[in-house]
Design a protein around this motif. Structure first.
Motif, PDB file in Angstrom:
ATOM      1  N   LEU A 103     185.960  -1.225  86.791  1.00  0.00           N
ATOM      2  CA  LEU A 103     186.122   0.358  86.800  1.00  0.00           C
ATOM      3  C   LEU A 103     187.631   0.784  87.246  1.00  0.00           C
ATOM      4  CD1 LEU A 103     183.081   1.853  88.975  1.00  0.00           C
ATOM      5  CD2 LEU A 103     183.498   1.887  86.597  1.00  0.00           C
ATOM      6  N   THR A 104     188.158   1.534  86.697  1.00  0.00           N
ATOM      7  CA  THR A 104     189.552   2.320  87.138  1.00  0.00           C
ATOM      8  C   THR A 104     189.039   3.825  87.577  1.00  0.00           C
ATOM      9  OG1 THR A 104     190.745   0.789  85.481  1.00  0.00           O
ATOM     10  CG2 THR A 104     191.923   2.748  86.305  1.00  0.00           C
ATOM     11  N   PHE A 105     189.803   3.868  88.613  1.00  0.00           N
ATOM     12  CA  PHE A 105     189.551   5.178  89.293  1.00  0.00           C
ATOM     13  C   PHE A 105     190.612   6.084  88.776  1.00  0.00           C
ATOM     14  CE2 PHE A 105     187.214   3.636  93.286  1.00  0.00           C
ATOM     15  CZ  PHE A 105     186.191   3.194  92.407  1.00  0.00           C
ATOM     16  N   LYS A 106     190.121   7.393  88.292  1.00  0.00           N
ATOM     17  CA  LYS A 106     190.959   8.291  87.823  1.00  0.00           C
ATOM     18  C   LYS A 106     191.204   9.512  88.929  1.00  0.00           C
ATOM     19  CE  LYS A 106     191.881   7.769  83.370  1.00  0.00           C
ATOM     20  NZ  LYS A 106     193.184   7.855  82.884  1.00  0.00           N
ATOM     21  N   GLN A 107     190.089   9.591  89.630  1.00  0.00           N
ATOM     22  CA  GLN A 107     190.010  10.628  90.934  1.00  0.00           C
ATOM     23  C   GLN A 107     189.434   9.914  92.073  1.00  0.00           C
ATOM     24  OE1 GLN A 107     188.156  14.267  89.837  1.00  0.00           O
ATOM     25  NE2 GLN A 107     188.572  14.203  87.610  1.00  0.00           N
ATOM     26  N   PRO A 108     190.592   9.188  92.668  1.00  0.00           N
ATOM     27  CA  PRO A 108     189.734   8.397  93.740  1.00  0.00           C
ATOM     28  C   PRO A 108     189.270   9.209  94.893  1.00  0.00           C
ATOM     29  CG  PRO A 108     192.293   7.782  93.028  1.00  0.00           C
ATOM     30  CD  PRO A 108     191.977   8.752  92.223  1.00  0.00           C
ATOM     31  N   ALA A 109     189.671  10.443  94.943  1.00  0.00           N
ATOM     32  CA  ALA A 109     189.116  11.305  96.212  1.00  0.00           C
ATOM     33  C   ALA A 109     187.997  11.795  95.681  1.00  0.00           C
ATOM     34  CB  ALA A 109     190.338  12.193  96.294  1.00  0.00           C
ATOM     35  N   HIS A 110     187.267  11.683  94.580  1.00  0.00           N
ATOM     36  CA  HIS A 110     186.091  12.477  94.331  1.00  0.00           C
ATOM     37  C   HIS A 110     185.044  11.913  95.119  1.00  0.00           C
ATOM     38  CE1 HIS A 110     182.692  13.845  92.189  1.00  0.00           C
ATOM     39  NE2 HIS A 110     183.533  14.686  91.544  1.00  0.00           N
ATOM     40  N   PRO A 111     184.321  13.027  95.565  1.00  0.00           N
ATOM     41  CA  PRO A 111     183.104  12.429  96.403  1.00  0.00           C
ATOM     42  C   PRO A 111     182.225  11.225  95.913  1.00  0.00           C
ATOM     43  CG  PRO A 111     182.844  14.633  96.040  1.00  0.00           C
ATOM     44  CD  PRO A 111     184.124  14.329  95.305  1.00  0.00           C
ATOM     45  N   VAL A 112     182.017  11.269  94.709  1.00  0.00           N
ATOM     46  CA  VAL A 112     181.092  10.298  94.134  1.00  0.00           C
ATOM     47  C   VAL A 112     181.686   8.937  94.513  1.00  0.00           C
ATOM     48  CG1 VAL A 112     182.275   9.906  91.768  1.00  0.00           C
ATOM     49  CG2 VAL A 112     179.606   9.338  92.275  1.00  0.00           C
ATOM     50  N   LEU A 113     183.054   8.811  94.520  1.00  0.00           N
ATOM     51  CA  LEU A 113     183.758   7.504  94.853  1.00  0.00           C
ATOM     52  C   LEU A 113     183.946   7.127  96.358  1.00  0.00           C
ATOM     53  CD1 LEU A 113     186.219   7.389  92.010  1.00  0.00           C
ATOM     54  CD2 LEU A 113     184.146   6.479  91.954  1.00  0.00           C
ATOM     55  N   TYR A 114     183.349   7.978  97.182  1.00  0.00           N
ATOM     56  CA  TYR A 114     183.481   7.765  98.477  1.00  0.00           C
ATOM     57  C   TYR A 114     183.121   6.428  98.970  1.00  0.00           C
ATOM     58  CZ  TYR A 114     182.931   8.499 103.681  1.00  0.00           C
ATOM     59  OH  TYR A 114     182.750   8.362 105.148  1.00  0.00           O
ATOM     60  N   GLN A 115     184.225   5.630  99.810  1.00  0.00           N
ATOM     61  CA  GLN A 115     184.049   4.465 100.232  1.00  0.00           C
ATOM     62  C   GLN A 115     183.221   3.433  99.118  1.00  0.00           C
ATOM     63  OE1 GLN A 115     181.693   4.431 103.930  1.00  0.00           O
ATOM     64  NE2 GLN A 115     183.480   4.778 105.103  1.00  0.00           N
ATOM     65  N   VAL A 116     183.867   3.542  97.776  1.00  0.00           N
ATOM     66  CA  VAL A 116     183.162   2.762  96.660  1.00  0.00           C
ATOM     67  C   VAL A 116     184.352   1.988  96.351  1.00  0.00           C
ATOM     68  CG1 VAL A 116     182.555   2.650  94.428  1.00  0.00           C
ATOM     69  CG2 VAL A 116     181.669   4.508  95.884  1.00  0.00           C
ATOM     70  N   GLU A 117     184.068   0.755  96.278  1.00  0.00           N
ATOM     71  CA  GLU A 117     185.150  -0.150  95.883  1.00  0.00           C
ATOM     72  C   GLU A 117     185.549  -0.272  94.149  1.00  0.00           C
ATOM     73  OE1 GLU A 117     185.043  -5.194  94.870  1.00  0.00           O
ATOM     74  OE2 GLU A 117     183.613  -4.114  96.057  1.00  0.00           O
ATOM     75  N   GLU A 118     186.705  -0.327  93.659  1.00  0.00           N
ATOM     76  CA  GLU A 118     187.173  -0.416  92.401  1.00  0.00           C
ATOM     77  C   GLU A 118     186.653  -1.539  91.588  1.00  0.00           C
ATOM     78  OE1 GLU A 118     191.120   0.580  91.642  1.00  0.00           O
ATOM     79  OE2 GLU A 118     190.810   1.901  90.120  1.00  0.00           O
ATOM     80  N   GLY A 119     185.355  -1.808  91.760  1.00  0.00           N
ATOM     81  CA  GLY A 119     184.851  -3.020  91.133  1.00  0.00           C
ATOM     82  C   GLY A 119     184.150  -3.034  89.742  1.00  0.00           C
ATOM     83  N   HIS A 120     183.137  -4.052  89.418  1.00  0.00           N
ATOM     84  CA  HIS A 120     182.450  -4.100  88.289  1.00  0.00           C
ATOM     85  C   HIS A 120     181.097  -3.417  88.533  1.00  0.00           C
ATOM     86  CE1 HIS A 120     185.295  -7.331  87.997  1.00  0.00           C
ATOM     87  NE2 HIS A 120     185.328  -7.046  86.697  1.00  0.00           N
ATOM     88  N   VAL A 121     180.599  -2.667  87.366  1.00  0.00           N
ATOM     89  CA  VAL A 121     179.353  -2.104  87.230  1.00  0.00           C
ATOM     90  C   VAL A 121     178.950  -2.623  85.836  1.00  0.00           C
ATOM     91  CG1 VAL A 121     179.785  -0.265  88.799  1.00  0.00           C
ATOM     92  CG2 VAL A 121     180.560  -0.016  86.303  1.00  0.00           C
ATOM     93  N   TYR A 122     177.526  -2.269  85.907  1.00  0.00           N
ATOM     94  CA  TYR A 122     176.732  -2.962  84.807  1.00  0.00           C
ATOM     95  C   TYR A 122     176.383  -1.924  83.698  1.00  0.00           C
ATOM     96  CZ  TYR A 122     173.116  -5.621  82.189  1.00  0.00           C
ATOM     97  OH  TYR A 122     172.334  -6.139  81.346  1.00  0.00           O
ATOM     98  N   PHE A 123     177.093  -2.196  82.354  1.00  0.00           N
ATOM     99  CA  PHE A 123     176.639  -1.092  81.355  1.00  0.00           C
ATOM    100  C   PHE A 123     175.861  -1.798  80.126  1.00  0.00           C
ATOM    101  CE2 PHE A 123     181.058  -0.428  82.946  1.00  0.00           C
ATOM    102  CZ  PHE A 123     181.091   0.888  82.781  1.00  0.00           C
ATOM    103  N   VAL A 124     175.113  -0.955  79.631  1.00  0.00           N
ATOM    104  CA  VAL A 124     174.368  -1.304  78.395  1.00  0.00           C
ATOM    105  C   VAL A 124     174.371   0.073  77.433  1.00  0.00           C
ATOM    106  CG1 VAL A 124     172.446  -1.974  77.151  1.00  0.00           C
ATOM    107  CG2 VAL A 124     172.614  -2.611  79.833  1.00  0.00           C
ATOM    108  N   HIS A 125     175.289   0.189  76.460  1.00  0.00           N
ATOM    109  CA  HIS A 125     175.355   1.255  75.515  1.00  0.00           C
ATOM    110  C   HIS A 125     176.232   0.867  74.534  1.00  0.00           C
ATOM    111  CE1 HIS A 125     179.666   2.930  76.974  1.00  0.00           C
ATOM    112  NE2 HIS A 125     179.300   1.618  77.694  1.00  0.00           N
ATOM    113  N   SER A 126     175.674   1.587  73.143  1.00  0.00           N
ATOM    114  CA  SER A 126     176.602   1.312  72.056  1.00  0.00           C
ATOM    115  C   SER A 126     177.407   2.725  71.520  1.00  0.00           C
ATOM    116  CB  SER A 126     175.405   1.261  70.882  1.00  0.00           C
ATOM    117  OG  SER A 126     174.744   0.212  71.295  1.00  0.00           O
ATOM    118  N   TYR A 127     177.001   3.639  72.305  1.00  0.00           N
ATOM    119  CA  TYR A 127     177.938   4.961  72.299  1.00  0.00           C
ATOM    120  C   TYR A 127     178.746   5.339  73.416  1.00  0.00           C
ATOM    121  CZ  TYR A 127     175.363   5.997  67.814  1.00  0.00           C
ATOM    122  OH  TYR A 127     174.983   5.746  66.459  1.00  0.00           O
TER     123      TYR A 127
END
Lengths: 208, 252
Positions: free
Chosen positions: A123-147
């Motif tokens: 992940l790259t944070f665009k809005q690091p202060a957004h509440p969804v990112l509260y105390q979240v590390e700018e790390g890896h997450v699991y994706f599965v999608h074609s679109y």
């Protein structure tokens, strides 16, 4: 109370399990009257955009979810559930979405990369202060999608990742409507923290 | 950048992990749930459970195992072994698995891939292929029944067909390399990876961290799976990942 919208699009059990792990007891329902009783809603789902919209419409969930969001109540879309929140998808020609977030869903160009985009991406944070990112590390997450989403406005982009030469929206939000393209329930501590933020901060809105 | 995945594989029989697991720090090395959590903490990107139960009761037990693992694990996991029908897939996926892998059943009746993909989406359907070089074919031959029975199919044509039916990922085991610890089958992996658009998991032959690097770089694998080197603590998931990071590969 957390309601999970069950509209026949794939495996909803991992989201349920994940919420149970962090001490919540969500309920699954396809009935707007039942879902109305929830404090916050999660729209998960995998599969085709057109089928997803058709399944929502069949149950009267399209207008219900739209009204829910317009009333400023907390909503979290995950994977296909995120994509459905946008204006339209180019899948099968063009299919109209819920239009709660601005943008269009397009297919990855297969320029030397695998489609689907499957696995852990950073992940790259665009809005690091957004509440969804509260105390979240700018790390890896699991994706599965074609679109992926081509956002109609930078304002809704909270975090992105890169794949197939595209800046891929990973977390989008506008007011009480939050969405993740990846699977937070399968994204180890990074994803679980975001799920927790949604549930505990009730999508960043005041509800009693 | 999308990272390369490291996937430990656990063989489960009648609800217990078998095939010799040496974990001195675990209360019970045969408990799939405890082992799954251990590998999760080690940084495993995903897990595969292979049900090798011979009995119906054993299969039922697997559903309980899946449920328990799903309640503890926040990384994706795949369950394979004995999945023959859409009903079997439903049972396992509803219990909380993220993907199912099909092997013999798909060869006997390829439409089962499509049935699963139509119902759950391609991302849930992994095609497991046991492959062995065949001088007569001058190519790799597909085997079924845990590698005991040769089929008439060539690996490349089979994976291509399976992907067109909806398989979302290929778990490719090289029988020539399996258990040898002399490295993954890079040529085979590369051939399959170039033939299909979906991710390929290389399996069979892992002996050390350099083997992983090699199959990612030369074999074009998207993920690599190993069992015994992790179980016997010859190396660990964390060590392999640290090595690969140092070599400049994209690793979580």
């Amino acid at each position: 109370m957390i309601g999970i919208i069950d509209y026949g699009m794939g495996n909803l059990h991992s989201v349920t399990k994940a919420l149970e792990r962090i001490g919540h007891d969500p309920f699954l329902s396809e009935d707007p009257a039942e879902l109305e009783k929830a404090d916050m809603l999660i729209l998960p789902g995998v599969g085709s955009f057109r089928d997803g919209m058709a399944e929502l419409e069949k149950r009267g969930l399209d207008s219900f979810v739209t009204k829910w969001a317009e009333d400023g109540k907390p909503l979290l879309g995950i994977c296909l559930g995120m994509q459905l929140l946008f204006d339209e998808s180019e899948e099968n020609g063009s299919t109209k979405g819920l239009g709660l977030l601005p943008g269009k869903v397009v297919r990855f160009r297969e320029n030397g990369v695998k489609v689907p985009h499957m696995g852990w991406n950073k992940l790259t944070f665009k809005q690091p202060a957004h509440p969804v990112l509260y105390q979240v590390e700018e790390g890896h997450v699991y994706f599965v999608h074609s679109y992926y989403v081509e956002a109609g406005s930078e304002d809704v982009l909270v975090a992105v990742t890169d794949y197939a030469d595209a800046e891929v929206p990973a977390v989008a939000a506008s007011g009480s409507v939050w969405a993740t393209q990846f699977h937070p329930e399968k994204s180890s501590s990074v994803g679980m923290s975001m799920l927790k933020n949604f549930v505990e901060q009730k999508g960043g809105v005041e509800v009693d | 950048m999308l990272t390369k995945r490291i996937i430990p594989c656990l063989d489960v029989k009648e609800g217990r992990v078998v095939k010799g697991v040496q974990f001195v720090n675990l209360r019970d090395a045969g408990d799939p749930v405890e082992l799954a959590s251990f590998y999760d903490e080690q940084g495993a990107d995903e897990l595969v459970f292979l049900d090798i139960s011979a009995s119906h009761e054993g299969r039922e037990t697997m559903v309980d195992v899946v449920q328990e693992v799903a309640g503890k694990l926040a990384i994706p996991f795949t369950v394979g072994g004995g999945i023959n029908s859409l009903e079997d897939m439903k049972r396992i996926l509803r219990a909380g698995a993220d993907k199912v892998s099909l092997n013999t059943a798909a060869l006997m009746r390829p439409e089962v891939i499509k049935e699963g993909a139509d119902f759950f989406g391609s991302q849930c359907i992994v095609l497991a292929v046991d492959a062995k070089w065949d001088d007569e074919l001058q190519s790799w031959r597909v085997y079924t029944h845990g590698g005991r029975k040769p089929t008439e199919r060539d690996v490349i044509s089979w994976v291509t067909e399976a992907v067109s039916l909806g398989a979302g990922e290929i778990l490719l085991t090289s029988m020539d390399e399996d258990g040898e610890k002399s490295g993954f089958a890079e040529e085979l992996t590369k051939a399959v990876s170039e033939a299909v658009s979906v991710p390929v998991i290389a399996s069979g032959g892992a002996g050390n961290a350099a083997h992983f690097e090699s199959v990612f770089v030369n074999g074009k694998a998207d993920a690599a799976l190993a069992a015994s080197i992790f179980h016997y603590r010859e190396t660990s998931v964390a060590e392999v990942k640290a090595y690969l990071k140092e070599k400049g590969l994209p690793i979580r």
